[in-house]
Design an enzyme around this catalytic site. Structure first.
Site, PDB file in Angstrom:
ATOM      1  CB  SER A  12      -0.826   0.034   1.132  1.00 26.70           C
ATOM      2  OG  SER A  12      -0.129  -0.259   2.404  1.00 26.70           O
ATOM      3  CD  GLU A  14       0.551   7.471   5.537  1.00 28.57           C
ATOM      4  OE1 GLU A  14       0.532   6.264   5.884  1.00 28.57           O
ATOM      5  OE2 GLU A  14       1.215   8.526   5.910  1.00 28.57           O
ATOM      6  CB  THR A  45      -2.320  11.840   5.991  1.00 21.90           C
ATOM      7  OG1 THR A  45      -1.918  12.685   5.346  1.00 21.90           O
ATOM      8  CG2 THR A  45      -1.115  10.845   6.083  1.00 21.90           C
ATOM      9  CE1 TYR A  46     -10.165  14.646   8.844  1.00 22.13           C
ATOM     10  CE2 TYR A  46      -9.118  14.623  10.980  1.00 22.13           C
ATOM     11  CZ  TYR A  46     -10.332  14.865  10.056  1.00 22.13           C
ATOM     12  OH  TYR A  46     -11.470  15.670  10.531  1.00 22.13           O
ATOM     13  CG  HIS A  73      -4.278   8.058   7.398  1.00 27.20           C
ATOM     14  ND1 HIS A  73      -3.225   8.011   7.868  1.00 27.20           N
ATOM     15  CD2 HIS A  73      -4.376   7.604   6.142  1.00 27.20           C
ATOM     16  CE1 HIS A  73      -2.223   7.420   7.082  1.00 27.20           C
ATOM     17  NE2 HIS A  73      -3.112   6.875   6.121  1.00 27.20           N
ATOM     18  N   GLY A 104      -3.710  11.045  16.482  1.00 29.01           N
ATOM     19  CA  GLY A 104      -3.196  12.457  15.959  1.00 29.01           C
ATOM     20  C   GLY A 104      -2.500  13.224  17.114  1.00 29.01           C
ATOM     21  CG  ASP A 105       0.861  13.710  17.764  1.00 31.47           C
ATOM     22  OD1 ASP A 105       0.643  13.253  19.043  1.00 31.47           O
ATOM     23  OD2 ASP A 105       1.703  13.123  16.637  1.00 31.47           O
ATOM     24  CB  ALA A 119      -5.843   5.413  18.469  1.00 33.70           C
ATOM     25  CE  LYS A 161      -2.967   1.559  18.728  1.00 36.83           C
ATOM     26  NZ  LYS A 161      -2.498   2.748  18.031  1.00 36.83           N
ATOM     27  CG  PHE A 212       9.396  13.884   8.111  1.00 36.54           C
ATOM     28  CD1 PHE A 212       8.390  14.688   8.200  1.00 36.54           C
ATOM     29  CD2 PHE A 212       9.729  13.293   6.836  1.00 36.54           C
ATOM     30  CE1 PHE A 212       7.721  15.386   7.249  1.00 36.54           C
ATOM     31  CE2 PHE A 212       9.076  13.865   5.978  1.00 36.54           C
ATOM     32  CZ  PHE A 212       8.302  15.063   5.933  1.00 36.54           C
ATOM     33  CG  HIS A 262       1.718   1.874   4.649  1.00 42.41           C
ATOM     34  ND1 HIS A 262       0.188   1.931   4.093  1.00 42.41           N
ATOM     35  CD2 HIS A 262       1.757   3.033   5.105  1.00 42.41           C
ATOM     36  CE1 HIS A 262      -0.111   3.156   4.303  1.00 42.41           C
ATOM     37  NE2 HIS A 262       0.772   3.785   4.618  1.00 42.41           N
TER      38      HIS A 262
END
Ligand code: FAD
Length: 287
Positions: A12, A14, A45-46, A73, A104-105, A119, A161, A212, A262
């Site tokens: 996959s 992203e 992503t979101y 996401h 998320g942050d 989550a 989770k 990152f 991924h």
């Protein structure tokens, strides 16, 4: 170690939602190119707190129209249940059936905590609202989440989770395959049987990777950091070396039983294509 999943490997890619029309066109070219590899799905992503909500919707809809299976996401931090419900309903109306559920942050200094704290609560909420409509994936941290008080606590939180209904997991990127294999072993010891797909970050730019990694707590081992630093402005040699390192990492992971890969593409087709070709990978089986 035994293979985690009794089915063929899943691949996959992203993407992040672009901010401009130029970025949108560039993303279109990228997913069309990577689409030729027939990934199992691609994800978008979101931004935490809903900062990219409309742009994520747009990218998801563009990719879907382009004919690729897409998984948005969704992060819960800073969101109300009502907002999350609306987003889930939006995706249901688009016949999206796969979602990546995250906490998320929020940017530092933000006080907008939201109604769900972690989550695992988002996974429970998705199950309450939508039953089995969505295949739900969550994040995993083979080198542990930077805010976790201990490795054991983080593993227990990961289990929450899965117990809440996650079907599969994707890891934060890492460059030490042993951390991944140990993590998978720990999951097996806890009785967790879900596929945990390694997240792969191609290496193309040292400064960007360091930024990152500092932001998300992913570790660049010292030997790798120092080697990359030594290339300085010699981007071509750095990329050739980065390709060697990531290809070997992917090969070791697949050989050791990882259920797929991924790729964090950063909306670039080239680096992921290069790894794919070096590995001699076949396309994902059609779902
Ligand atoms: P959680 O699983 O909630 O864990 C966060 C921390 O809280 C951990 O330290 C955990 O040990 C602890 N914890 C968890 N549950 C509990 C509990 N019940 N009680 C006490 N402590 C608990 N961010 C975005 O904003 N948008 C994205 O699109 C996005 N995509 C991502 C995709 C992947 C594959 C990955 C690996 C990360 C992604 N992230 C994204 C980053 C992610 O949001 C951050 O890493 C965030 O800090 C943690 O999210 P999580 O879902 O892992 O959180």
């Amino acid at each position: 170690m035994k293979s985690q999943a009794p089915y063929p490997k899943s691949y996959s890619f992203e993407f992040f939602p672009p901010k401009t029309e130029t970025g949108r066109e560039k993303l279109r070219q990228t997913y069309q190119q990577l689409g030729t590899l027939k990934p199992c799905y691609v994800s978008v992503t979101y931004g935490a707190g809903g900062s990219t909500r409309e742009r994520t919707f747009q990218a998801v809809s563009d990719i879907k129209e382009g004919g690729l299976p897409v998984a948005p996401h969704l992060s819960c931090v800073g969101a109300t249940r009502q907002t999350l419900r609306e987003i889930l309903n939006h995706y249901k109306s688009q016949n999206i059936r796969h979602i990546i559920a995250l906490r998320g942050d929020l940017p530092s200094g933000s006080h907008q905590v939201g109604e769900l704290r972690y989550a695992n609560e988002l996974v429970s909420f998705i199950r309450e609202e939508s039953g089995d409509h969505f295949f739900v994936e969550v994040a995993a941290y083979p080198e542990f989440h930077p805010q976790a008080p201990s490795a054991e606590a983080d593993l227990k939180n990961f289990k929450r989770k899965v117990d809440a209904g996650a079907d599969a997991a994707i890891t934060q990127y890492f460059y030490n395959p042993d951390a991944y294999f140990r993590f998978v072993e720990s999951c097996e010891k806890m009785g967790l049987e879900l596929p945990v797909t390694p997240g792969i970050m191609p290496i193309t730019n040292y400064q960007q990777l360091a930024r990152f990694s500092d932001a998300c707590g992913a570790e660049i081992p010292r030997w790798l950091r120092w080697r990359l630093q030594d290339y300085g402005d010699d981007i071509q040699s750095l990329r050739a070396f980065g390709l060697d390192v990531t290809t070997k990492l992917c090969a070791d992971l697949l050989e050791g039983g990882a259920p797929g890969l991924h790729f964090y593409t950063m909306n670039q087709a080239g680096p992921t294509m290069a790894i794919w070709e070096r590995l001699g990978l076949k396309s994902s089986p059609t779902k």
